[in-house]
Design a protein around this motif. Structure first.
Motif, PDB file in Angstrom:
ATOM      1  N   ARG A 109       0.872  -1.216  -0.030  1.00 54.01           N
ATOM      2  CA  ARG A 109      -0.042   0.074   0.023  1.00 54.01           C
ATOM      3  C   ARG A 109       0.896   1.474  -0.284  1.00 54.01           C
ATOM      4  O   ARG A 109       0.469   2.511  -0.396  1.00 54.01           O
ATOM      5  CB  ARG A 109      -0.820   0.024   1.206  1.00 54.01           C
ATOM      6  N   LEU A 110       2.089   1.216   0.693  1.00 52.03           N
ATOM      7  CA  LEU A 110       2.816   2.367   0.636  1.00 52.03           C
ATOM      8  C   LEU A 110       3.836   2.391  -0.499  1.00 52.03           C
ATOM      9  O   LEU A 110       4.248   3.605  -0.877  1.00 52.03           O
ATOM     10  CB  LEU A 110       3.762   2.172   1.828  1.00 52.03           C
ATOM     11  N   ARG A 111       3.991   1.444  -1.268  1.00 48.02           N
ATOM     12  CA  ARG A 111       4.893   1.324  -2.470  1.00 48.02           C
ATOM     13  C   ARG A 111       4.658   2.554  -3.456  1.00 48.02           C
ATOM     14  O   ARG A 111       5.573   3.011  -3.938  1.00 48.02           O
ATOM     15  CB  ARG A 111       4.941  -0.101  -3.028  1.00 48.02           C
ATOM     16  N   PRO A 112       3.422   2.564  -4.064  1.00 43.13           N
ATOM     17  CA  PRO A 112       3.312   3.701  -4.927  1.00 43.13           C
ATOM     18  C   PRO A 112       3.529   5.138  -4.584  1.00 43.13           C
ATOM     19  O   PRO A 112       4.066   6.020  -5.263  1.00 43.13           O
ATOM     20  CB  PRO A 112       1.780   3.508  -5.470  1.00 43.13           C
ATOM     21  N   TRP A 113       3.312   5.411  -3.217  1.00 43.65           N
ATOM     22  CA  TRP A 113       3.492   6.664  -2.761  1.00 43.65           C
ATOM     23  C   TRP A 113       4.877   6.931  -2.454  1.00 43.65           C
ATOM     24  O   TRP A 113       5.484   7.897  -2.892  1.00 43.65           O
ATOM     25  CB  TRP A 113       2.713   6.766  -1.277  1.00 43.65           C
ATOM     26  N   LEU A 164       6.397   1.985  -8.975  1.00 43.98           N
ATOM     27  CA  LEU A 164       5.117   2.639  -9.433  1.00 43.98           C
ATOM     28  C   LEU A 164       4.355   1.243 -10.129  1.00 43.98           C
ATOM     29  O   LEU A 164       4.958   0.302 -10.075  1.00 43.98           O
ATOM     30  CB  LEU A 164       5.397   3.513 -10.431  1.00 43.98           C
ATOM     31  N   PRO A 165       2.697   1.333 -10.100  1.00 38.95           N
ATOM     32  CA  PRO A 165       2.268   0.324 -10.484  1.00 38.95           C
ATOM     33  C   PRO A 165       2.461  -0.333 -11.840  1.00 38.95           C
ATOM     34  O   PRO A 165       1.538  -0.663 -12.582  1.00 38.95           O
ATOM     35  CB  PRO A 165       0.951   0.607 -10.195  1.00 38.95           C
ATOM     36  N   VAL A 166       3.831  -0.373 -12.339  1.00 39.02           N
ATOM     37  CA  VAL A 166       3.932  -0.782 -13.789  1.00 39.02           C
ATOM     38  C   VAL A 166       3.713  -2.481 -13.984  1.00 39.02           C
ATOM     39  O   VAL A 166       3.004  -2.704 -14.776  1.00 39.02           O
ATOM     40  CB  VAL A 166       5.161  -0.295 -14.257  1.00 39.02           C
ATOM     41  N   GLU A 167       4.310  -2.917 -12.763  1.00 42.04           N
ATOM     42  CA  GLU A 167       4.212  -4.514 -13.002  1.00 42.04           C
ATOM     43  C   GLU A 167       2.861  -4.998 -12.972  1.00 42.04           C
ATOM     44  O   GLU A 167       2.524  -5.886 -13.771  1.00 42.04           O
ATOM     45  CB  GLU A 167       5.015  -5.121 -11.895  1.00 42.04           C
TER      46      GLU A 167
END
Length: 305
Positions: free
Chosen positions: A253-257, A289-292
């Motif tokens: 949940r923290l990864r994109p931010w 970022l939510p690329v994968e």
């Protein structure tokens, strides 16, 4: 419809004993996904390696001190020899070509790792200071080489059967290990600033001096930093917070931010300085970022169509 005793016995025989079953988290690490995203990562790493192979380095004179690379044990004559530099460049270029063509796996992967690590180590050993612009790519190459070594037989079979792009291939642990490393990489950078300079690192003056001396004179970000010490203090404080929290990217949940914040940080650095952080920026954006997720979902949708 009822289940007979014979069917229950057969199901129990087919299921592994409870003592042999893997924990759920181990099963998740081995879950495989289509190779599309990971292949983009590999191509990005190989492009970075190609740039390093063509990089022109300046050698400086001076006494070497301490252990700064894996080649620190070599004498000066070997480190400064054109034959040594040429050998590592050749190994790197051959490895890049073979890996890009998916030939001689996994040996071609380790040629790239050896050539990449050796060439950058030679530079580190023959200069006064250097930036951490290739360290991330170096370690991600190692992670990729480890996976391909373990799954070489499966990868070769998929290539022979022409199912490389059609079936799940890359285990989840490859991405998770890469995400963890990138997070630790940034957290270590933030903690090192605090360790050596303390909170005073974010005093605003230091960044203004760096920008005045080495910033791009034509850049709007250069002018903005030089125009306000208060604004520069805020930038440095945010840098400490974002970098130090990098390891928290292991939390989905923290990864994109964190990814957005680090990408913005890199864009600001690249707009202001000629530091060569393009490789770090691209790799961080790919993983944080939510690329994968989007690439994997798109690949699965095409397979179902």
């Amino acid at each position: 419809m009822t289940t007979t005793a014979d069917e229950i016995d057969a199901a129990l025989e087919d299921s592994p004993p409870a003592t042999l079953r893997q924990p759920s988290w181990l099963v998740q690490l081995e879950e495989r996904s289509p190779p599309h995203f990971n292949q983009v990562v590999i191509w990005t790493l190989l492009a970075t390696a190609a740039i390093l192979a063509c990089w022109l380095f300046d050698m400086h004179e001076g006494q070497r001190r301490g252990f700064v690379s894996l080649l620190s044990w070599l004498p000066d004559g070997v480190l400064r020899s054109g034959w040594t530099w040429g050998a590592f460049r050749l190994v790197l270029i051959v490895g890049i070509v073979l890996w890009a063509l998916q030939r001689l796996l996994p040996w071609s992967c380790w040629l790239v790792v050896i050539g990449f690590t050796g060439l950058w180590s030679l530079h580190v050993e023959t200069t006064y200071n250097t930036a951490h612009i290739f360290h991330m790519a170096n370690m991600l190459l190692v992670i990729q080489a480890l996976w391909i070594t373990g799954d070489a037989a499966l990868i070769k079979q998929r290539l022979r059967d022409k199912t490389f792009w059609k079936l799940p291939l890359v285990p989840r642990w490859v991405s998770l290990a890469s995400i963890a490393y990138i997070g630790i990489f940034h957290t270590a950078a933030g903690l090192s600033k605090l360790w050596f300079s303390g909170p005073a690192w974010a005093n605003g003056t230091s960044l203004q001096l760096w920008t005045y001396l080495w910033g791009r004179p034509w850049s709007p970000t250069t002018q903005l930093i030089l125009s306000s010490r208060r604004f520069t203090q805020v930038l440095q404080a945010l840098t400490l917070v974002v970098e130090t929290s990098g390891v928290l990217a292991i939390i989905p949940r923290l990864r994109p931010w964190i990814g957005l914040a680090l990408t913005a940080f890199y864009l600001g650095v690249l707009a202001t300085f000629d530091y060569g952080f393009q490789f770090n920026a691209i790799l961080t954006a790919l993983y944080f970022l939510p690329v994968e997720g989007r690439m994997t979902q798109a690949a699965k949708s095409r397979q179902l169509a």
